[in-house]
Design an enzyme around this catalytic site. Structure first.
Site, PDB file in Angstrom:
ATOM      1  N   LYS A  22      37.823  46.884  45.701  1.00 18.44           N
ATOM      2  CA  LYS A  22      38.730  46.235  44.740  1.00 18.44           C
ATOM      3  C   LYS A  22      40.171  46.738  44.905  1.00 18.44           C
ATOM      4  O   LYS A  22      41.116  45.938  44.938  1.00 18.44           O
ATOM      5  CB  LYS A  22      38.255  46.521  43.306  1.00 18.44           C
ATOM      6  CG  LYS A  22      39.266  46.155  42.240  1.00 18.44           C
ATOM      7  CD  LYS A  22      38.913  46.678  40.862  1.00 18.44           C
ATOM      8  CE  LYS A  22      39.180  48.129  40.623  1.00 18.44           C
ATOM      9  NZ  LYS A  22      40.383  48.533  39.918  1.00 18.44           N
ATOM     10  N   ASN A  23      40.339  48.051  45.025  1.00 17.68           N
ATOM     11  CA  ASN A  23      41.698  48.604  45.055  1.00 17.68           C
ATOM     12  C   ASN A  23      42.401  48.381  46.392  1.00 17.68           C
ATOM     13  O   ASN A  23      43.574  48.699  46.542  1.00 17.68           O
ATOM     14  CB  ASN A  23      41.677  50.091  44.681  1.00 17.68           C
ATOM     15  CG  ASN A  23      41.414  50.260  43.181  1.00 17.68           C
ATOM     16  OD1 ASN A  23      41.474  49.291  42.417  1.00 17.68           O
ATOM     17  ND2 ASN A  23      41.106  51.479  42.763  1.00 17.68           N
ATOM     18  N   CYS A 118      43.470  50.407  33.024  1.00 18.36           N
ATOM     19  CA  CYS A 118      42.662  51.350  32.236  1.00 18.36           C
ATOM     20  C   CYS A 118      43.571  52.360  31.546  1.00 18.36           C
ATOM     21  O   CYS A 118      44.606  52.754  32.098  1.00 18.36           O
ATOM     22  CB  CYS A 118      41.671  52.069  33.141  1.00 18.36           C
ATOM     23  SG  CYS A 118      40.374  50.996  33.751  1.00 18.36           S
ATOM     24  N   ARG A 123      50.993  56.057  32.008  1.00 18.37           N
ATOM     25  CA  ARG A 123      50.952  55.648  33.425  1.00 18.37           C
ATOM     26  C   ARG A 123      52.305  55.057  33.794  1.00 18.37           C
ATOM     27  O   ARG A 123      52.476  53.847  33.889  1.00 18.37           O
ATOM     28  CB  ARG A 123      49.815  54.641  33.669  1.00 18.37           C
ATOM     29  CG  ARG A 123      48.445  55.242  33.449  1.00 18.37           C
ATOM     30  CD  ARG A 123      47.329  54.263  33.750  1.00 18.37           C
ATOM     31  NE  ARG A 123      47.116  54.057  35.179  1.00 18.37           N
ATOM     32  CZ  ARG A 123      46.183  53.255  35.684  1.00 18.37           C
ATOM     33  NH1 ARG A 123      45.379  52.584  34.868  1.00 18.37           N
ATOM     34  NH2 ARG A 123      46.024  53.115  36.987  1.00 18.37           N
ATOM     35  N   ASP A 307      38.598  58.535  40.558  1.00 18.43           N
ATOM     36  CA  ASP A 307      37.730  57.399  40.201  1.00 18.43           C
ATOM     37  C   ASP A 307      36.245  57.735  40.338  1.00 18.43           C
ATOM     38  O   ASP A 307      35.393  56.910  39.992  1.00 18.43           O
ATOM     39  CB  ASP A 307      38.066  56.175  41.073  1.00 18.43           C
ATOM     40  CG  ASP A 307      39.454  55.630  40.764  1.00 18.43           C
ATOM     41  OD1 ASP A 307      40.024  56.007  39.732  1.00 18.43           O
ATOM     42  OD2 ASP A 307      39.974  54.843  41.573  1.00 18.43           O
ATOM     43  N   ARG A 399      35.127  44.609  35.678  1.00 15.10           N
ATOM     44  CA  ARG A 399      36.423  44.533  36.355  1.00 15.10           C
ATOM     45  C   ARG A 399      36.318  45.028  37.794  1.00 15.10           C
ATOM     46  O   ARG A 399      37.080  44.592  38.657  1.00 15.10           O
ATOM     47  CB  ARG A 399      37.447  45.416  35.641  1.00 15.10           C
ATOM     48  CG  ARG A 399      37.873  44.864  34.301  1.00 15.10           C
ATOM     49  CD  ARG A 399      38.880  45.756  33.656  1.00 15.10           C
ATOM     50  NE  ARG A 399      40.024  45.914  34.558  1.00 15.10           N
ATOM     51  CZ  ARG A 399      41.101  46.606  34.281  1.00 15.10           C
ATOM     52  NH1 ARG A 399      41.199  47.217  33.123  1.00 15.10           N
ATOM     53  NH2 ARG A 399      42.079  46.702  35.132  1.00 15.10           N
TER      54      ARG A 399
HETATM   55  N1  EPU Z   1      52.640  58.200  38.533  1.00 15.93           N
HETATM   56  C1  EPU Z   1      53.884  58.440  38.009  1.00 15.93           C
HETATM   57  N2  EPU Z   1      54.882  57.525  38.261  1.00 15.93           N
HETATM   58  C2  EPU Z   1      54.668  56.415  39.011  1.00 15.93           C
HETATM   59  C3  EPU Z   1      53.369  56.159  39.530  1.00 15.93           C
HETATM   60  C4  EPU Z   1      52.379  57.078  39.283  1.00 15.93           C
HETATM   61  O1  EPU Z   1      54.107  59.432  37.309  1.00 15.93           O
HETATM   62  O2  EPU Z   1      55.607  55.634  39.201  1.00 15.93           O
HETATM   63  C5  EPU Z   1      51.557  59.162  38.281  1.00 15.93           C
HETATM   64  C6  EPU Z   1      50.412  58.554  37.450  1.00 15.93           C
HETATM   65  O3  EPU Z   1      50.690  58.637  36.068  1.00 15.93           O
HETATM   66  C7  EPU Z   1      49.249  59.415  37.876  1.00 15.93           C
HETATM   67  C8  EPU Z   1      49.549  59.687  39.355  1.00 15.93           C
HETATM   68  O4  EPU Z   1      50.950  59.465  39.526  1.00 15.93           O
HETATM   69  O5  EPU Z   1      49.301  60.630  37.180  1.00 15.93           O
HETATM   70  C9  EPU Z   1      48.788  58.819  40.341  1.00 15.93           C
HETATM   71  O6  EPU Z   1      48.919  57.445  39.991  1.00 15.93           O
HETATM   72  P1  EPU Z   1      48.824  56.291  41.083  1.00 15.93           P
HETATM   73  O7  EPU Z   1      50.114  55.584  41.104  1.00 15.93           O
HETATM   74  O8  EPU Z   1      48.320  56.855  42.358  1.00 15.93           O
HETATM   75  O9  EPU Z   1      47.711  55.357  40.438  1.00 15.93           O
HETATM   76  P2  EPU Z   1      47.725  53.788  40.283  1.00 15.93           P
HETATM   77  O10 EPU Z   1      48.327  53.170  41.484  1.00 15.93           O
HETATM   78  O11 EPU Z   1      48.230  53.421  38.954  1.00 15.93           O
HETATM   79  C10 EPU Z   1      45.437  53.496  41.515  1.00 15.93           C
HETATM   80  C11 EPU Z   1      44.120  52.814  41.215  1.00 15.93           C
HETATM   81  C12 EPU Z   1      43.344  53.617  40.171  1.00 15.93           C
HETATM   82  C13 EPU Z   1      43.164  55.046  40.683  1.00 15.93           C
HETATM   83  C14 EPU Z   1      44.530  55.665  41.042  1.00 15.93           C
HETATM   84  C15 EPU Z   1      44.418  57.054  41.657  1.00 15.93           C
HETATM   85  C16 EPU Z   1      44.547  50.483  41.599  1.00 15.93           C
HETATM   86  C17 EPU Z   1      44.731  49.124  41.044  1.00 15.93           C
HETATM   87  N3  EPU Z   1      44.367  51.473  40.728  1.00 15.93           N
HETATM   88  O12 EPU Z   1      46.152  53.479  40.286  1.00 15.93           O
HETATM   89  O13 EPU Z   1      42.070  52.981  40.089  1.00 15.93           O
HETATM   90  O14 EPU Z   1      42.567  55.833  39.682  1.00 15.93           O
HETATM   91  O15 EPU Z   1      45.207  54.816  41.987  1.00 15.93           O
HETATM   92  O16 EPU Z   1      43.642  57.027  42.802  1.00 15.93           O
HETATM   93  O17 EPU Z   1      44.516  50.672  42.802  1.00 15.93           O
HETATM   94  C18 EPU Z   1      39.992  52.453  39.103  1.00 15.93           C
HETATM   95  O18 EPU Z   1      39.755  51.727  40.083  1.00 15.93           O
HETATM   96  O19 EPU Z   1      39.116  52.767  38.253  1.00 15.93           O
HETATM   97  C19 EPU Z   1      41.353  52.977  38.920  1.00 15.93           C
HETATM   98  C20 EPU Z   1      41.793  53.426  37.761  1.00 15.93           C
END
Ligand code: EPU
Length: 420
Positions: A22-23, A118, A123, A307, A399
């Protein structure tokens, strides 16, 4: 409303096929916007976040046909003519942040509602914004919307991320693919989905090197074209079935995977005393249901994935001894432990650490899935528990897991999806 009912105590036996990730599918689906052409994407998982991404593309004007039985999506973004996406639809998932970068790259401007996803505490998207600004865009926020405009066009540059954010790395890779000149991302995320996205964009004519390392180089090109591409297997879905087999007991072959992506899960299960056999494209997990507690800390890839943290939390509630978890990515990702407490699980959470006292006798009751992976953790706990568990919040599980009830039933679990 949907509920999952589980009558625990049945060991799991058989083979389960893993769906596409999915991701990985989400960034690839949104980056088809850049191609202005027909893309054929294979191994697309039939989960609700993906159907939502198709709905968003259709609203923007793209033609999307998804063949559920084969998992093939045919996406034609040539007719796509809108650079805005409303809050009511994009607020339903996190992956919609990728629209900002994709629309900005295609139209020079985007107007996108604040993304949802989520709830694990705050975030922020400051790293995404930093990336867009480095490429020459001006970003402003108004009434729940993010506006990005590049009045003089997008121009490559260098960006250093404060943390290796998956989302920010994806967004800059997408946007920089059509910018003038070269972009360098330092402290980039290294997840397999980043490599998958780079491979897809390169098949469409982009010039990206270094994906999978901390430094990614993107040389902007004039235009992209369509291609045919297959999404990699979902390492989190695979890990979920591996941990389920370990926790509940039995012998499960987790099939159609890339074992390299499973190294942390394999290592932790082995450390806990579960028998894990790694083959070419499958992993066999054998467990008699007795295993030791382990400690883990979630970290960006190749560290232990956040995850998979909840599924391991459920596993630890059943393990011998005390286990510790440190959540290194999100502020708040332990709410599932409160639900497992209702079943008899013993744990204590202090800030980003959880101490879990194992060998709990879990007894079925009513629990609620607070997010996607929390739901997977509750399913694992319920299959190991005595009596019947009723899990609500099923829409969140759907999801990201294709037919999890059908797949668990095929392994012998006494699990049912009911509509009430
Ligand atoms: N962060 C910041 N600023 C930013 C972006 C991120 O402070 O601009 C922080 C976040 O708050 C967090 C960390 O950096 O503490 C990592 O966040 P990341 O950006 O890597 O996560 P994401 O892109 O929002 C994706 C996956 C999540 C998965 C995370 C970490 C997707 C759609 N979502 O989220 O997937 O947990 O990477 O690997 O790809 C799931 O599939 O259950 C899920 C939550």
């Amino acid at each position: 409303m949907k509920l999952i009912t589980v009558r625990g105590g049945k060991k799991l036996y058989g083979k389960v096929d893993v769906s596409g990730m999915k991701n990985s599918a989400l960034p690839i689906i949104f980056s088809t916007i850049l191609a202005k052409d027909k893309c054929i994407i294979e191994n697309v998982p039939n989960v609700s976040d993906i159907s939502l991404s198709f709905d968003i593309l259709r609203l923007l004007g793209a033609k999307v046909t998804y063949y559920q039985t084969t998992g093939v999506a045919v996406i034609d973004t040539a007719p796509l003519d809108k650079n805005f996406a409303t809050y009511d639809i994009v607020s339903k998932m996190r992956g919609s942040t990728y629209l900002i970068g994709a629309l900005l790259a295609r139209f020079g401007s985007s107007h996108v509602g604040w993304p949802g996803g989520c709830d694990f505490g705050s975030r922020p998207i400051d790293q995404h914004i930093k990336g867009f600004e480095m490429l020459g865009a001006k970003v402003s926020f108004k009434e729940g919307y993010i506006d990005a405009v590049a009045p003089s066009g997008l121009v490559g540059g260098s960006v250093y991320f404060d943390m290796p954010s998956v989302g920010a790395t994806v967004n800059v890779m997408i946007t920089a693919s059509l910018a003038k000149g070269e972009t360098i991302i330092d402290n980039a995320a290294r997840e397999p989905h980043i490599v998958d996205l780079a491979n897809f964009l390169n098949m469409c004519g982009a010039d990206i090197t270094g994906a999978g390392t901390s430094t990614i180089k993107i040389r902007g090109v004039e235009a992209l074209h369509g291609c045919t591409y297959a999404i990699v297997p979902d390492m989190i879905e695979a890990g979920t079935y591996m941990v389920a087999a370990g926790a509940v007991g039995g012998e499960v072959t987790v099939n159609r995977i890339i074992p390299k992506h499973m190294e942390t899960v394999t290592a932790k299960l082995t450390e806990a005393g579960v028998d894990v056999e790694v083959r070419d494209t499958e992993i066999v997990v054998r467990s008699d249901g007795s295993f030791r507690g382990v400690s883990l800390r979630t970290l960006p890839y190749p560290g232990f994935p956040t995850d998979m943290q909840p599924q391991f939390g459920a596993f630890m509630c059943l393990a011998e001894g005390v286990s510790n978890i440190t959540e290194g990515i999100f502020d708040s990702r332990f709410r599932y432990l409160e639900e497992i407490k209702k079943m008899g699980g013993v744990s204590e959470v202090v800030k980003n650490k959880a101490i879990i006292t194992g060998q709990s006798k879990l007894v079925g009751t009513k629990v609620h899935s607070t997010d996607l992976r929390a739901g997977a953790a509750l399913l694992i706990a319920a299959m190991a528990a005595e009596g019947e568990t009723e899990i609500s919040g099923v829409e969140l599980i759907e999801r990201g897991y294709f037919d999890i009830v059908g797949k668990l039933r095929s392994l012998g679990a006494d699990v049912e999806l009911i509509e009430v």
